[in-house]
Enzyme design. Structure first.
Site, PDB file in Angstrom:
ATOM      1  N   ARG A  44      48.792  47.018  35.296  1.00 43.29           N
ATOM      2  CA  ARG A  44      49.880  46.317  34.807  1.00 43.29           C
ATOM      3  C   ARG A  44      50.191  46.271  33.378  1.00 43.29           C
ATOM      4  O   ARG A  44      49.000  46.304  32.654  1.00 43.29           O
ATOM      5  CB  ARG A  44      49.633  44.680  35.182  1.00 43.29           C
ATOM      6  CG  ARG A  44      50.111  44.337  36.671  1.00 43.29           C
ATOM      7  CD  ARG A  44      49.643  43.117  37.105  1.00 43.29           C
ATOM      8  NE  ARG A  44      49.811  41.940  36.296  1.00 43.29           N
ATOM      9  CZ  ARG A  44      49.721  40.931  36.560  1.00 43.29           C
ATOM     10  NH1 ARG A  44      49.142  40.353  37.968  1.00 43.29           N
ATOM     11  NH2 ARG A  44      49.960  39.883  35.830  1.00 43.29           N
ATOM     12  N   ARG A  93      48.331  35.896  27.240  1.00 44.37           N
ATOM     13  CA  ARG A  93      48.333  35.202  28.434  1.00 44.37           C
ATOM     14  C   ARG A  93      47.466  34.215  28.603  1.00 44.37           C
ATOM     15  O   ARG A  93      47.621  32.938  29.055  1.00 44.37           O
ATOM     16  CB  ARG A  93      48.161  35.970  29.703  1.00 44.37           C
ATOM     17  CG  ARG A  93      49.672  37.039  29.739  1.00 44.37           C
ATOM     18  CD  ARG A  93      49.470  38.313  30.548  1.00 44.37           C
ATOM     19  NE  ARG A  93      48.803  38.017  32.208  1.00 44.37           N
ATOM     20  CZ  ARG A  93      48.074  38.772  32.772  1.00 44.37           C
ATOM     21  NH1 ARG A  93      47.770  39.870  32.290  1.00 44.37           N
ATOM     22  NH2 ARG A  93      47.827  38.409  34.055  1.00 44.37           N
ATOM     23  N   LYS A 111      42.749  34.573  41.558  1.00 47.77           N
ATOM     24  CA  LYS A 111      43.850  33.837  42.600  1.00 47.77           C
ATOM     25  C   LYS A 111      44.384  34.870  43.472  1.00 47.77           C
ATOM     26  O   LYS A 111      44.690  34.439  44.727  1.00 47.77           O
ATOM     27  CB  LYS A 111      45.108  33.413  41.799  1.00 47.77           C
ATOM     28  CG  LYS A 111      44.285  32.141  40.479  1.00 47.77           C
ATOM     29  CD  LYS A 111      45.607  31.528  39.891  1.00 47.77           C
ATOM     30  CE  LYS A 111      46.315  32.439  38.992  1.00 47.77           C
ATOM     31  NZ  LYS A 111      45.779  33.304  37.978  1.00 47.77           N
ATOM     32  N   ARG A 167      52.613  26.289  36.764  1.00 50.59           N
ATOM     33  CA  ARG A 167      51.783  26.638  35.567  1.00 50.59           C
ATOM     34  C   ARG A 167      52.252  25.706  34.655  1.00 50.59           C
ATOM     35  O   ARG A 167      51.770  25.867  33.297  1.00 50.59           O
ATOM     36  CB  ARG A 167      52.331  27.869  35.182  1.00 50.59           C
ATOM     37  CG  ARG A 167      51.433  28.978  35.760  1.00 50.59           C
ATOM     38  CD  ARG A 167      52.127  30.212  35.392  1.00 50.59           C
ATOM     39  NE  ARG A 167      51.373  31.398  34.732  1.00 50.59           N
ATOM     40  CZ  ARG A 167      51.014  32.166  35.616  1.00 50.59           C
ATOM     41  NH1 ARG A 167      51.234  32.328  36.961  1.00 50.59           N
ATOM     42  NH2 ARG A 167      50.400  33.477  35.033  1.00 50.59           N
ATOM     43  N   ARG A 223      41.644  46.060  36.081  1.00 47.20           N
ATOM     44  CA  ARG A 223      42.355  45.880  37.384  1.00 47.20           C
ATOM     45  C   ARG A 223      43.533  46.964  37.485  1.00 47.20           C
ATOM     46  O   ARG A 223      44.208  47.600  36.888  1.00 47.20           O
ATOM     47  CB  ARG A 223      43.320  44.738  37.344  1.00 47.20           C
ATOM     48  CG  ARG A 223      44.111  44.523  38.298  1.00 47.20           C
ATOM     49  CD  ARG A 223      44.650  43.040  38.381  1.00 47.20           C
ATOM     50  NE  ARG A 223      45.300  42.515  37.225  1.00 47.20           N
ATOM     51  CZ  ARG A 223      45.734  41.189  37.325  1.00 47.20           C
ATOM     52  NH1 ARG A 223      45.681  40.572  38.093  1.00 47.20           N
ATOM     53  NH2 ARG A 223      46.523  40.847  35.918  1.00 47.20           N
TER      54      ARG A 223
HETATM   55  P1  AP5 Z   1      43.150  38.860  40.652  1.00 48.22           P
HETATM   56  O1  AP5 Z   1      42.958  38.337  41.972  1.00 48.22           O
HETATM   57  O2  AP5 Z   1      44.262  40.006  40.251  1.00 48.22           O
HETATM   58  O3  AP5 Z   1      43.380  37.469  39.528  1.00 48.22           O
HETATM   59  P2  AP5 Z   1      44.734  36.713  39.216  1.00 48.22           P
HETATM   60  O4  AP5 Z   1      43.977  35.241  39.153  1.00 48.22           O
HETATM   61  O5  AP5 Z   1      45.571  36.566  40.456  1.00 48.22           O
HETATM   62  O6  AP5 Z   1      45.061  37.128  38.042  1.00 48.22           O
HETATM   63  P3  AP5 Z   1      46.776  37.547  37.481  1.00 48.22           P
HETATM   64  O7  AP5 Z   1      46.368  38.181  36.219  1.00 48.22           O
HETATM   65  O8  AP5 Z   1      47.429  37.937  38.649  1.00 48.22           O
HETATM   66  O9  AP5 Z   1      47.060  35.824  37.205  1.00 48.22           O
HETATM   67  P4  AP5 Z   1      48.177  35.694  36.300  1.00 48.22           P
HETATM   68  O10 AP5 Z   1      48.315  34.275  36.617  1.00 48.22           O
HETATM   69  O11 AP5 Z   1      48.181  35.884  34.891  1.00 48.22           O
HETATM   70  O12 AP5 Z   1      49.582  36.476  36.751  1.00 48.22           O
HETATM   71  P5  AP5 Z   1      50.854  36.445  37.357  1.00 48.22           P
HETATM   72  O13 AP5 Z   1      51.163  37.554  38.217  1.00 48.22           O
HETATM   73  O14 AP5 Z   1      50.747  34.938  38.301  1.00 48.22           O
HETATM   74  O15 AP5 Z   1      41.986  39.446  39.926  1.00 48.22           O
HETATM   75  C1  AP5 Z   1      41.676  40.160  38.727  1.00 48.22           C
HETATM   76  C2  AP5 Z   1      40.704  41.312  38.660  1.00 48.22           C
HETATM   77  O16 AP5 Z   1      39.525  40.767  39.080  1.00 48.22           O
HETATM   78  C3  AP5 Z   1      41.024  42.227  39.894  1.00 48.22           C
HETATM   79  O17 AP5 Z   1      40.830  43.613  39.443  1.00 48.22           O
HETATM   80  C4  AP5 Z   1      40.231  41.981  40.886  1.00 48.22           C
HETATM   81  O18 AP5 Z   1      39.853  43.057  41.795  1.00 48.22           O
HETATM   82  C5  AP5 Z   1      39.074  41.365  40.278  1.00 48.22           C
HETATM   83  N1  AP5 Z   1      38.221  40.405  40.944  1.00 48.22           N
HETATM   84  C6  AP5 Z   1      38.903  39.203  41.567  1.00 48.22           C
HETATM   85  N2  AP5 Z   1      37.925  38.542  42.096  1.00 48.22           N
HETATM   86  C7  AP5 Z   1      36.700  38.943  41.661  1.00 48.22           C
HETATM   87  C8  AP5 Z   1      35.238  38.458  41.825  1.00 48.22           C
HETATM   88  N3  AP5 Z   1      34.904  37.229  42.345  1.00 48.22           N
HETATM   89  N4  AP5 Z   1      34.278  39.283  41.189  1.00 48.22           N
HETATM   90  C9  AP5 Z   1      34.948  40.397  40.714  1.00 48.22           C
HETATM   91  N5  AP5 Z   1      35.791  40.867  40.358  1.00 48.22           N
HETATM   92  C10 AP5 Z   1      36.943  40.267  40.924  1.00 48.22           C
HETATM   93  O19 AP5 Z   1      51.854  36.075  36.329  1.00 48.22           O
HETATM   94  C11 AP5 Z   1      52.426  37.234  35.319  1.00 48.22           C
HETATM   95  C12 AP5 Z   1      53.444  36.764  34.457  1.00 48.22           C
HETATM   96  O20 AP5 Z   1      54.427  36.411  35.316  1.00 48.22           O
HETATM   97  C13 AP5 Z   1      53.243  35.508  33.730  1.00 48.22           C
HETATM   98  O21 AP5 Z   1      52.391  35.988  32.258  1.00 48.22           O
HETATM   99  C14 AP5 Z   1      54.389  34.872  33.367  1.00 48.22           C
HETATM  100  O22 AP5 Z   1      55.219  35.666  32.357  1.00 48.22           O
HETATM  101  C15 AP5 Z   1      55.080  35.090  34.716  1.00 48.22           C
HETATM  102  N6  AP5 Z   1      55.105  33.981  35.694  1.00 48.22           N
HETATM  103  C16 AP5 Z   1      54.421  33.848  36.855  1.00 48.22           C
HETATM  104  N7  AP5 Z   1      54.526  32.738  37.434  1.00 48.22           N
HETATM  105  C17 AP5 Z   1      54.888  31.980  36.526  1.00 48.22           C
HETATM  106  C18 AP5 Z   1      55.099  30.420  36.314  1.00 48.22           C
HETATM  107  N8  AP5 Z   1      54.879  29.727  37.554  1.00 48.22           N
HETATM  108  N9  AP5 Z   1      55.977  30.111  35.578  1.00 48.22           N
HETATM  109  C19 AP5 Z   1      56.318  30.894  34.469  1.00 48.22           C
HETATM  110  N10 AP5 Z   1      56.263  32.182  34.427  1.00 48.22           N
HETATM  111  C20 AP5 Z   1      55.288  32.898  35.341  1.00 48.22           C
END
Ligand code: AP5
Length: 223
Positions: free
Chosen positions: A165, A176, A18, A93, A132
């Protein structure tokens, strides 16, 4: 439809891509990426009250409570750079967050354009999270195998230091994913019922996923 703001929700599990895709498309479309995870991490790094509140939840891979997250997103979407729309990454979410988003957009006289769902299998997700690396300075995202930086440990874009991270460690990453399947996956049905969901195969290359997302945006008469 011409001139209508473009509000997209990128739905998908942790590691689905994402953030990677939202960042690329935000540059192309000239609308901001609104990542709740990034906003929480920025606040955590600065030691703000919001960051301290979020810390305990993030360390365990749990969701930050809805009222805190919704208030934060409402404030972010009220800023002038969101007048033409935004790409929401990591929000909503929960069903309650999705309902709150509808209200926030309705107050702005806007509505959701589409919800691309980036679908990736569980074993690929874990491999993506464990490999990552992120730039401490500009937030660019790399993967040690699938998307490596030119020089290990250094950001191609700004020369910043890369880090892993804390919540990508295996035990937290597994939780997660569990939290995602329990609390966020129901949004797939929620948006499908409303005719907004468009599934994208997230196991293709980064470039191919981007092409598919661009095609979705074009099909919605987006700017
Ligand atoms: P990446 O693009 O980083 O993936 P992502 O989907 O953004 O994953 P996240 O782990 O950031 O999402 P998340 O939803 O768990 O974390 P968030 O920060 O929102 O890609 C991942 C890896 O794959 C990278 O290394 C990339 O290079 C590689 N890649 C990408 N595309 C690829 C492809 N096509 N082929 C090969 N490799 C590829 O949330 C973190 C924490 O914050 C949560 O756990 C929670 O505690 C809190 N939080 C955030 N939002 C909320 C909310 N709305 N409500 C409550 N708590 C929240």
């Amino acid at each position: 439809m011409e001139g209508a703001p473009l509000f997209l929700v990128f739905l998908g599990a942790p590691g689905a891509g994402k953030g990677t895709q939202a960042r690329l498309l935000s540059e192309k479309l000239g609308i901001p990426q609104v990542s709740t995870g990034d906003i929480f991490r920025e606040n955590l790094n600065k030691g703000t009250k919001l960051g301290l509140l979020a810390k305990g939840y993030m360390e365990k891979g749990e969701l930050v409570p809805d009222e805190i997250t919704v208030a934060m997103v409402k404030e972010r979407l009220s800023r002038p750079d969101c007048a033409r729309g935004a790409i929401l990454d990591g929000f909503p979410r929960t069903i309650a967050q999705a309902e709150a988003l509808d209200r926030i957009l309705a107050e702005k006289g806007a509505s959701l354009t589409a919800v691309p769902y980036i679908k990736v299998s569980e074993e690929v997700l874990l491999a993506r999270l464990s490999g990552r690396w992120i730039c401490r300075n500009c937030g660019a995202v790399y993967h040690m195998i699938y998307n490596p930086p030119k020089v290990p440990g250094i950001c191609d874009i700004c020369g910043g230091e890369l880090y892993q991270r804390e919540d990508d460690k295996p035990e937290v990453a597994k939780n997660r994913l569990k939290v995602y399947f329990e609390q966020t996956a129901p949004l797939i049905e929620y948006y499908k019922r409303r005719g907004l969901l468009v599934e994208v195969n997230g196991e293709q290359s980064i470039e191919k996923v981007q092409e598919d997302l661009e095609a979705i945006i074009e099909s919605h008469d987006c700017p």
